[in-house]
Design a protein around this motif. Sequence first.
Motif, short mmCIF file in Angstrom:
data_model
loop_
_atom_site.label_atom_id
_atom_site.label_comp_id
_atom_site.label_asym_id
_atom_site.label_seq_id
_atom_site.Cartn_x
_atom_site.Cartn_y
_atom_site.Cartn_z
N CYS A 83 0.82 -1.35 0.05
CA CYS A 83 0.03 0.13 0.06
C CYS A 83 0.88 1.03 0.14
N ALA A 84 0.39 2.37 -0.40
CA ALA A 84 1.08 3.67 -0.62
C ALA A 84 0.07 4.80 -0.75
N GLY A 85 0.31 5.61 -0.08
CA GLY A 85 -0.76 6.58 0.07
C GLY A 85 -0.66 7.52 1.18
N TYR A 86 -1.61 8.61 1.53
CA TYR A 86 -1.57 9.56 2.51
C TYR A 86 -2.92 9.30 3.15
N THR A 87 -2.76 9.32 4.58
CA THR A 87 -4.01 9.20 5.40
C THR A 87 -4.96 9.92 5.08
N ALA A 88 -4.67 11.25 4.78
CA ALA A 88 -5.57 12.54 4.51
C ALA A 88 -6.10 12.23 3.18
#
Length: 267
Positions: A199-204
Amino acid sequence: MVRFRFRRVLGTVAAAITVASMGAVLNAQPAAAADPGPQRVVGGSTATQGEFPFMVRLSMGCGGALYSPNLVLTAAHCVGSTGTNTSITATLGVVDLNSTSKITRKSNYVYRAPGYTGAGKDWALIRLASPVTTLATLPIATTSTYDTGTFTIAGWGAATEGGAQQRYLRKATVPFVSDTTCNSSAMYGGEVIATDEICAGYTAGGVDTCQGDSGGPMFRRDSANAWIQVGIVSWGDGCARPNKPGVYSQVSYFSANIRSAATSLGG
């Protein structure tokens, strides 16, 4: 929960987006530098010509990476079964899909990961009818050493959830999200296959791959400062939503299988 979330352009939209005739969907101008809202491929920025020479656009509405001069690595959910296939057109060597300098190749064979059923094992190889020898290829990670840190994503997919495909290649960066965090109740609640997905990405939210980016590479710099592929765009809930990072096939887990299949295909 149904996995409609594969990041492929589906149905009639895919049929409309061919490399031979990009049509109105791809005739939009690149997004303005002062785009409102957060950076997204959903957002990001337009790549420069030659920045990612290994990027490939596939005529079924997916992305890919040039694995070798005659093979493209993409997602299993982008292709049909293993066997002869002359229906796919690959476009390479350009940021602008309408550029007169684009390189195109037809496929002659598809190899889809054995045992693929729609969950995990989301990788495939497309053999080109003739090699492309003028562009750099993208090596794959063979160990988990590079399966962390900050990654680059790129593609011609939608710049907003439910939006149109892009004429110009876009790029963005996303941080690694651990399996534990990604499988937490706040994110995917155990749906991610920890052994072979990353997985990759921002919490927001706000930065992500989207529909039409399926099969494209997620990559980073290795110890020699060269690009190396660590993921293949696979799925996610929507695009760039909070607590819904992108989910990618973990290339290092499948590297031996990919290399073996490539050898059998003459790549």
